[in-house]
Design a protein around this motif. Structure first.
Motif, PDB file in Angstrom:
ATOM      1  N   ARG A 328       0.717  -1.117   0.093  1.00 55.63           N
ATOM      2  CA  ARG A 328      -0.154   0.029   0.004  1.00 55.63           C
ATOM      3  C   ARG A 328       0.967   1.162  -0.060  1.00 55.63           C
ATOM      4  NH1 ARG A 328      -1.444  -3.551   3.394  1.00 55.63           N
ATOM      5  NH2 ARG A 328      -3.710  -4.652   3.334  1.00 55.63           N
ATOM      6  N   ASN A 329       0.395   2.468  -0.532  1.00 53.11           N
ATOM      7  CA  ASN A 329       1.084   3.691  -0.544  1.00 53.11           C
ATOM      8  C   ASN A 329       2.490   3.615  -1.018  1.00 53.11           C
ATOM      9  OD1 ASN A 329      -1.282   5.110   0.500  1.00 53.11           O
ATOM     10  ND2 ASN A 329      -0.739   4.151   2.586  1.00 53.11           N
ATOM     11  N   LYS A 330       2.714   2.759  -1.965  1.00 50.62           N
ATOM     12  CA  LYS A 330       4.207   2.771  -2.614  1.00 50.62           C
ATOM     13  C   LYS A 330       4.340   3.862  -3.499  1.00 50.62           C
ATOM     14  CE  LYS A 330       3.252  -0.334  -6.496  1.00 50.62           C
ATOM     15  NZ  LYS A 330       3.776  -1.298  -7.240  1.00 50.62           N
ATOM     16  N   SER A 331       5.494   4.504  -3.391  1.00 46.49           N
ATOM     17  CA  SER A 331       5.834   5.541  -4.156  1.00 46.49           C
ATOM     18  C   SER A 331       7.423   5.919  -3.698  1.00 46.49           C
ATOM     19  CB  SER A 331       5.175   6.864  -4.087  1.00 46.49           C
ATOM     20  OG  SER A 331       5.140   7.488  -2.802  1.00 46.49           O
ATOM     21  N   ALA A 332       7.818   6.690  -4.732  1.00 42.98           N
ATOM     22  CA  ALA A 332       9.197   7.264  -4.573  1.00 42.98           C
ATOM     23  C   ALA A 332       9.309   8.374  -3.355  1.00 42.98           C
ATOM     24  CB  ALA A 332       9.733   8.080  -5.820  1.00 42.98           C
ATOM     25  N   ARG A 342      12.423  10.108   3.217  1.00 44.29           N
ATOM     26  CA  ARG A 342      11.269  10.952   3.680  1.00 44.29           C
ATOM     27  C   ARG A 342      11.426  11.041   5.225  1.00 44.29           C
ATOM     28  NH1 ARG A 342       6.898   8.337   6.146  1.00 44.29           N
ATOM     29  NH2 ARG A 342       7.538   6.616   5.364  1.00 44.29           N
ATOM     30  N   GLU A 343      12.173  10.114   6.019  1.00 47.82           N
ATOM     31  CA  GLU A 343      12.187  10.535   7.368  1.00 47.82           C
ATOM     32  C   GLU A 343      13.387  11.487   7.591  1.00 47.82           C
ATOM     33  OE1 GLU A 343      10.599   9.488  10.275  1.00 47.82           O
ATOM     34  OE2 GLU A 343       9.213   8.318   8.737  1.00 47.82           O
ATOM     35  N   SER A 344      14.451  11.395   6.696  1.00 50.29           N
ATOM     36  CA  SER A 344      15.416  12.464   7.059  1.00 50.29           C
ATOM     37  C   SER A 344      15.178  13.925   6.669  1.00 50.29           C
ATOM     38  CB  SER A 344      16.758  12.113   5.959  1.00 50.29           C
ATOM     39  OG  SER A 344      16.247  12.222   4.821  1.00 50.29           O
ATOM     40  N   LEU A 345      14.174  13.871   5.542  1.00 49.89           N
ATOM     41  CA  LEU A 345      13.454  15.127   5.187  1.00 49.89           C
ATOM     42  C   LEU A 345      12.629  15.976   6.298  1.00 49.89           C
ATOM     43  CD1 LEU A 345      13.006  14.966   1.713  1.00 49.89           C
ATOM     44  CD2 LEU A 345      14.877  16.066   2.547  1.00 49.89           C
ATOM     45  N   ALA A 346      11.748  14.703   6.927  1.00 47.25           N
ATOM     46  CA  ALA A 346      10.708  15.267   7.923  1.00 47.25           C
ATOM     47  C   ALA A 346      11.647  16.010   9.307  1.00 47.25           C
ATOM     48  CB  ALA A 346      10.090  14.010   8.497  1.00 47.25           C
ATOM     49  N   PRO A 516       6.237  -3.423   7.338  1.00 47.27           N
ATOM     50  CA  PRO A 516       4.883  -3.769   7.970  1.00 47.27           C
ATOM     51  C   PRO A 516       4.261  -2.562   8.779  1.00 47.27           C
ATOM     52  CG  PRO A 516       7.089  -4.590   9.100  1.00 47.27           C
ATOM     53  CD  PRO A 516       7.262  -4.086   7.728  1.00 47.27           C
ATOM     54  N   TYR A 517       2.976  -2.619   9.022  1.00 45.53           N
ATOM     55  CA  TYR A 517       2.424  -1.463   9.889  1.00 45.53           C
ATOM     56  C   TYR A 517       1.666  -1.942  10.921  1.00 45.53           C
ATOM     57  CZ  TYR A 517      -1.741  -2.043   6.886  1.00 45.53           C
ATOM     58  OH  TYR A 517      -2.703  -2.499   5.948  1.00 45.53           O
ATOM     59  N   ASP A 518       1.050  -1.225  11.723  1.00 47.03           N
ATOM     60  CA  ASP A 518       0.375  -1.703  12.876  1.00 47.03           C
ATOM     61  C   ASP A 518      -1.139  -1.698  12.655  1.00 47.03           C
ATOM     62  OD1 ASP A 518       2.525  -2.187  14.724  1.00 47.03           O
ATOM     63  OD2 ASP A 518       2.363  -0.178  15.476  1.00 47.03           O
ATOM     64  N   GLY A 519      -1.578  -1.064  11.522  1.00 45.93           N
ATOM     65  CA  GLY A 519      -2.799  -0.778  10.978  1.00 45.93           C
ATOM     66  C   GLY A 519      -3.441  -2.244  10.420  1.00 45.93           C
ATOM     67  N   ASP A 524       2.817  -1.243   4.030  1.00 42.99           N
ATOM     68  CA  ASP A 524       2.373   0.139   3.724  1.00 42.99           C
ATOM     69  C   ASP A 524       3.694   1.039   3.735  1.00 42.99           C
ATOM     70  OD1 ASP A 524       1.220   2.852   4.072  1.00 42.99           O
ATOM     71  OD2 ASP A 524      -0.755   1.765   4.527  1.00 42.99           O
ATOM     72  N   GLY A 525       3.878   1.597   2.520  1.00 41.46           N
ATOM     73  CA  GLY A 525       5.115   2.335   2.361  1.00 41.46           C
ATOM     74  C   GLY A 525       4.984   3.840   3.210  1.00 41.46           C
ATOM     75  N   LEU A 526       3.806   4.313   3.422  1.00 47.59           N
ATOM     76  CA  LEU A 526       3.562   5.390   4.252  1.00 47.59           C
ATOM     77  C   LEU A 526       3.568   5.355   5.660  1.00 47.59           C
ATOM     78  CD1 LEU A 526       3.334   8.531   4.109  1.00 47.59           C
ATOM     79  CD2 LEU A 526       0.723   8.277   3.628  1.00 47.59           C
ATOM     80  N   ASN A 527       2.867   4.463   6.141  1.00 51.00           N
ATOM     81  CA  ASN A 527       2.436   3.933   7.589  1.00 51.00           C
ATOM     82  C   ASN A 527       3.172   3.051   8.338  1.00 51.00           C
ATOM     83  OD1 ASN A 527       0.225   6.017   7.500  1.00 51.00           O
ATOM     84  ND2 ASN A 527      -0.943   4.636   6.167  1.00 51.00           N
TER      85      ASN A 527
END
Length: 541
Positions: A328-332, A342-346, A516-519, A524-527
């Motif tokens: 789910r939610n896969k993208s560059a 993404r984490e480094s930018l955040a 893996p994600y808790d939901g 899930d690439g985003l969560n």
């Protein structure tokens, strides 16, 4: 800190009153600061519950302006002594908001300074500090930020054991993810270190300081803004033995214009980010491919973290760079370079990422002995890299080559994260060197591809145990996810490890999943929690 009290705030009446007063409506805790851990309030703002005419002109101006932070509103009436702390300035640890804390046990164990709280306050030379702080405990402070801007952060704290961290938040927004609490020889001692920079906007707001995943921290103060006092030094260290918080080690590419030469002849990455470029390099008499991602605002004089991110079996460097996996939610944007970009930018800490390409479906001995070294040397000589902060990660077979690299490159790689790794069916030196290296792994407890425990010393369990042995950690039967676990994943931090060589193990309810994600099940690439846990692990160094 020891008290079991989750402070509840009586905000409803304050919110109603705020409609009439422009004082704002916040659920945070507010604090008045003291000087050098003293009880004086010279640095506190007169944004107070009274807003009386006796306030100074500057504070009256602040109060009448009614400037309240939009996403993290504060209210001076919730502050210690009803006074928000002026920033830039110092926040004394003991001046937390009366209802702004979580403490794991009852009563003020130190018995000093305040009797209206369960937070443990101790008397120290020159004033007071919060002591005995344990995992997850936090304190909050209502502050008034005078102007929008970027602010230096300095923290004075101490811990007898290594690996302790503090997190600085603005409500739920992480400002500093993992400040490494300096190690001291005895409780009551403190060191003052720079914690980096944060960006704040004008207004009354709430700042929280929270203990990380390891217990026992003493916290004296937090200074936000220009600091002219003494700073304790952290040793530079040597390759393979850098202390936490060591100054950057600049590569030979710093200060040069090597970026343009490096990227010359490269091609854009199909489906990738504009900052990613596909390149080729000669390695072991072969032309090999890799992708590099360089921050859009790259500064040739600033040393960056470098992440070496290896793909899974039968996959490509392009898949890592574009976040292309069945999920789910896969993208560059979401999941390139295993979500670490993404984490480094955040976190406001952009990094440089490399995704190498295997010669065939699997990683081989030559990828350990030659490809990694050749790419690292090329990047170090072309770009400004912090040589003391080179990291490696990968999923499945990518996790296996990451483990392989961790057994041979302890002087080049500061820390490694294996996502569903294994310690077999991959080239390993014989015998395996016992040099320490920081290690983290993630494994689904129903993973039949790279299992937690495949028997006969095969599996992620044994890779973690080997790393723990090499790092001097206390032997333990590693806690793993089970049906009674509080969420779909749990993480365990080994105790007693040599300073600078932590070992962390995360297991979860699932199979062979890169994100893996808790939901729910799958990836899930985003969560996914994996990028966040990985970034937290890497950024402590």
């Amino acid at each position: 800190m020891k008290s079991v009290f989750t402070a509840q705030r009586a905000i409803a009446s304050a919110c109603l009153l705020s409609l009439l007063t422009a004082a704002g409506c916040g659920g945070g805790n507010q604090t008045g600061s003291s000087s050098s851990s003293s009880s004086s309030s010279s640095s506190t703002s007169s944004i107070s519950s009274s807003s009386s005419s006796s306030s100074s002109s500057s504070s009256s101006s602040s109060s009448s302006s009614g400037v309240v932070h939009a996403s993290c509103p504060g209210d001076a009436r919730n502050a210690y002594q009803n006074r928000a702390i002026n920033l830039p300035g110092r926040i004394e640890a003991e001046d937390f908001d009366p209802n702004g804390y979580f403490d794991s046990t009852s009563n003020n164990e130190g018995g000093a300074y305040r009797t209206d709280t369960d937070v443990d306050i101790k008397q120290i030379d020159g004033g007071y500090a919060i002591g005995w702080m344990t995992v997850g405990e936090w304190v909050e402070y209502t502050v008034y930020v005078a102007e929008d801007g970027e602010y230096d952060v300095t923290i004075r704290a101490g811990a007898v054991e290594s690996g302790r961290t503090l997190q600085v938040l603005q409500c739920d927004k992480v400002l500093i993810d993992a400040f490494n609490v300096p190690r001291v020889s005895a409780w009551g001692e403190f060191k003052t270190l720079s914690a980096g920079k944060i960006r704040l906007t004008k207004g009354v707001q709430v700042i929280r300081v929270k203990v990380g995943a390891a217990a026992d921290v003493d916290f004296d103060w937090l200074h936000i803004g220009p600091y002219t006092g003494p700073i304790d030094t952290v040793g530079a260290g040597v390759p393979g033995d850098y202390p936490l918080g060591n100054p950057p080690v600049k590569s030979s590419g710093c200060g040069t214009d090597g970026k343009s030469t490096l990227l010359a002849g490269g091609t854009s990455v199909s489906g990738g980010l504009p900052t990613s470029t596909q390149l080729r390099i000669q390695s072991n008499n072969q032309s090999r491919e890799y992708i590099i991602d360089i921050p859009a605002d790259y500064d040739k004089n600033k040393p960056y973290r470098l992440f070496y991110t290896s793909h899974w079996i039968g996959s490509t460097d392009n898949a890592v760079a574009t976040g292309d996996h069945d999920m789910r939610n896969k993208s560059a944007t979401n999941w390139s370079y295993y979500g670490l970009r993404r984490e480094s930018l955040a976190a406001g800490q952009p990094a440089i990422f490399v995704a190498p390409q295997a010669d065939g479906a699997t990683w081989q001995e030559k990828d350990n002995k030659y490809l990694f070294n050749d790419i690292l040397q090329k990047v170090k000589s072309s770009l400004c890299i912090d040589e003391s902060r080179v990291f490696a990660t990968g999923f499945s077979f990518g996790g296996m080559i990451t483990y392989s690299l961790s057994t041979t490159h302890q002087k080049q790689i500061r820390a490694a994260v294996g996502i569903s790794p294994a310690n077999y069916n991959i080239w390993l030196p014989n015998p395996i060197p016992r040099d320490p290296i920081a290690w983290m792994s993630t494994t689904g407890m129903s993973d039949g591809t790279t299992p937690w425990d495949g028997g006969n010393g095969r599996g992620a369990k044994y890779a973690a145990e080997r790393r723990a042995q090499d790092n001097g950690c206390t032997a333990v039967n590693i806690p793993t996810w089970n049906q009674s676990s509080p969420s779909r994943h749990i993480c365990y931090d080994y105790q007693g490890c040599k300073e600078n060589y932590p070992v962390k193990v995360c297991t979860y309810n699932g199979g062979h999943d890169p994100a893996p994600y808790d939901g729910g099940s799958g990836s899930d690439g985003l969560n996914s929690w994996v990028p966040k846990e990985s970034w937290k692990f890497f950024s402590q160094f």
